[in-house]
Design a protein around this motif. Structure first.
Motif, PDB file in Angstrom:
ATOM      1  N   LYS A  17       0.863  -1.178   0.000  1.00 26.93           N
ATOM      2  CA  LYS A  17       0.000   0.000   0.000  1.00 26.93           C
ATOM      3  C   LYS A  17       0.899   1.228   0.000  1.00 26.93           C
ATOM      4  O   LYS A  17       1.944   1.239   0.646  1.00 26.93           O
ATOM      5  CB  LYS A  17      -0.908   0.012   1.227  1.00 26.93           C
ATOM      6  CG  LYS A  17      -1.902  -1.128   1.243  1.00 26.93           C
ATOM      7  CD  LYS A  17      -2.800  -1.039   2.439  1.00 26.93           C
ATOM      8  CE  LYS A  17      -3.793  -2.194   2.436  1.00 26.93           C
ATOM      9  NZ  LYS A  17      -4.682  -2.138   3.586  1.00 26.93           N
ATOM     10  N   LEU A  18       0.476   2.242  -0.718  1.00 24.86           N
ATOM     11  CA  LEU A  18       1.249   3.471  -0.805  1.00 24.86           C
ATOM     12  C   LEU A  18       0.424   4.617  -0.246  1.00 24.86           C
ATOM     13  O   LEU A  18      -0.770   4.739  -0.536  1.00 24.86           O
ATOM     14  CB  LEU A  18       1.633   3.750  -2.256  1.00 24.86           C
ATOM     15  CG  LEU A  18       2.453   2.633  -2.901  1.00 24.86           C
ATOM     16  CD1 LEU A  18       2.549   2.844  -4.397  1.00 24.86           C
ATOM     17  CD2 LEU A  18       3.829   2.575  -2.284  1.00 24.86           C
ATOM     18  N   THR A  19       1.063   5.454   0.539  1.00 27.98           N
ATOM     19  CA  THR A  19       0.384   6.590   1.139  1.00 27.98           C
ATOM     20  C   THR A  19       0.802   7.865   0.439  1.00 27.98           C
ATOM     21  O   THR A  19       1.993   8.142   0.300  1.00 27.98           O
ATOM     22  CB  THR A  19       0.696   6.676   2.645  1.00 27.98           C
ATOM     23  OG1 THR A  19       0.265   5.462   3.265  1.00 27.98           O
ATOM     24  CG2 THR A  19       0.001   7.849   3.288  1.00 27.98           C
ATOM     25  N   HIS A  20      -0.191   8.635   0.002  1.00 29.19           N
ATOM     26  CA  HIS A  20       0.042   9.930  -0.631  1.00 29.19           C
ATOM     27  C   HIS A  20      -0.273  11.000   0.407  1.00 29.19           C
ATOM     28  O   HIS A  20      -1.329  10.972   1.026  1.00 29.19           O
ATOM     29  CB  HIS A  20      -0.880  10.097  -1.847  1.00 29.19           C
ATOM     30  CG  HIS A  20      -0.619   9.104  -2.928  1.00 29.19           C
ATOM     31  ND1 HIS A  20       0.047   9.439  -4.081  1.00 29.19           N
ATOM     32  CD2 HIS A  20      -0.912   7.783  -3.026  1.00 29.19           C
ATOM     33  CE1 HIS A  20       0.138   8.369  -4.847  1.00 29.19           C
ATOM     34  NE2 HIS A  20      -0.434   7.348  -4.230  1.00 29.19           N
ATOM     35  N   GLN A  21       0.661  11.943   0.571  1.00 28.62           N
ATOM     36  CA  GLN A  21       0.474  12.988   1.566  1.00 28.62           C
ATOM     37  C   GLN A  21       0.420  14.350   0.897  1.00 28.62           C
ATOM     38  O   GLN A  21       1.129  14.608  -0.078  1.00 28.62           O
ATOM     39  CB  GLN A  21       1.606  12.965   2.587  1.00 28.62           C
ATOM     40  CG  GLN A  21       1.631  11.694   3.399  1.00 28.62           C
ATOM     41  CD  GLN A  21       2.729  11.682   4.430  1.00 28.62           C
ATOM     42  OE1 GLN A  21       3.734  12.358   4.308  1.00 28.62           O
ATOM     43  NE2 GLN A  21       2.540  10.889   5.472  1.00 28.62           N
ATOM     44  N   SER A  22      -0.411  15.213   1.452  1.00 24.90           N
ATOM     45  CA  SER A  22      -0.498  16.602   0.999  1.00 24.90           C
ATOM     46  C   SER A  22      -0.802  17.465   2.214  1.00 24.90           C
ATOM     47  O   SER A  22      -0.937  16.959   3.333  1.00 24.90           O
ATOM     48  CB  SER A  22      -1.595  16.765  -0.056  1.00 24.90           C
ATOM     49  OG  SER A  22      -2.874  16.677   0.552  1.00 24.90           O
ATOM     50  N   ARG A  23      -0.933  18.753   1.998  1.00 25.49           N
ATOM     51  CA  ARG A  23      -1.270  19.653   3.109  1.00 25.49           C
ATOM     52  C   ARG A  23      -2.639  19.340   3.693  1.00 25.49           C
ATOM     53  O   ARG A  23      -2.913  19.627   4.848  1.00 25.49           O
ATOM     54  CB  ARG A  23      -1.240  21.103   2.627  1.00 25.49           C
ATOM     55  CG  ARG A  23       0.172  21.609   2.424  1.00 25.49           C
ATOM     56  CD  ARG A  23       0.158  23.070   2.063  1.00 25.49           C
ATOM     57  NE  ARG A  23       0.881  23.167   0.795  1.00 25.49           N
ATOM     58  CZ  ARG A  23       0.569  23.946  -0.193  1.00 25.49           C
ATOM     59  NH1 ARG A  23      -0.452  24.753  -0.109  1.00 25.49           N
ATOM     60  NH2 ARG A  23       1.283  23.952  -1.290  1.00 25.49           N
ATOM     61  N   LYS A  24      -3.507  18.749   2.889  1.00 21.13           N
ATOM     62  CA  LYS A  24      -4.868  18.442   3.341  1.00 21.13           C
ATOM     63  C   LYS A  24      -4.956  17.125   4.104  1.00 21.13           C
ATOM     64  O   LYS A  24      -6.007  16.785   4.630  1.00 21.13           O
ATOM     65  CB  LYS A  24      -5.814  18.402   2.147  1.00 21.13           C
ATOM     66  CG  LYS A  24      -5.986  19.741   1.479  1.00 21.13           C
ATOM     67  CD  LYS A  24      -6.978  19.645   0.347  1.00 21.13           C
ATOM     68  CE  LYS A  24      -7.190  20.987  -0.308  1.00 21.13           C
ATOM     69  NZ  LYS A  24      -8.206  20.920  -1.362  1.00 21.13           N
ATOM     70  N   GLY A  25      -3.897  16.359   4.128  1.00 26.57           N
ATOM     71  CA  GLY A  25      -3.905  15.087   4.827  1.00 26.57           C
ATOM     72  C   GLY A  25      -3.259  13.993   3.995  1.00 26.57           C
ATOM     73  O   GLY A  25      -2.502  14.270   3.072  1.00 26.57           O
ATOM     74  N   SER A  26      -3.585  12.758   4.306  1.00 28.62           N
ATOM     75  CA  SER A  26      -2.996  11.638   3.583  1.00 28.62           C
ATOM     76  C   SER A  26      -4.076  10.630   3.236  1.00 28.62           C
ATOM     77  O   SER A  26      -5.123  10.567   3.874  1.00 28.62           O
ATOM     78  CB  SER A  26      -1.892  10.977   4.401  1.00 28.62           C
ATOM     79  OG  SER A  26      -2.418  10.417   5.580  1.00 28.62           O
TER      80      SER A  26
END
Length: 70
Positions: A17-26
């Protein structure tokens, strides 16, 4: 965390599984939901890291065609 007996690893389903992160969360996605290019790049990462660790030459011909097949 639980302990997995190494003799049982062939019976344990492994799911990447891959987690994508941004300023809005993950958000976490199964590997199969990634784009073909991302999946192919991650698959190539193993041999690249191996060559960096132990030395040697790694030749990848037409990497652009490998990442985004038509």
């Amino acid at each position: 965390a639980g302990h997995i007996d190494p003799r049982m690893l062939d019976r344990v389903p492994l799911v990447a599984k891959l987690t994508h992160q941004s300023r809005k969360g993950s958000v976490t996605f199964p590997f199969g939901w990634e784009s073909t290019g991302t999946r192919n790049l991650l698959i190539l990462l193993g041999p690249v890291l191996d060559r960096l660790a132990v030395g040697g030459v790694l030749v990848i011909d037409e990497i652009d065609a490998s990442l985004h097949p038509r």
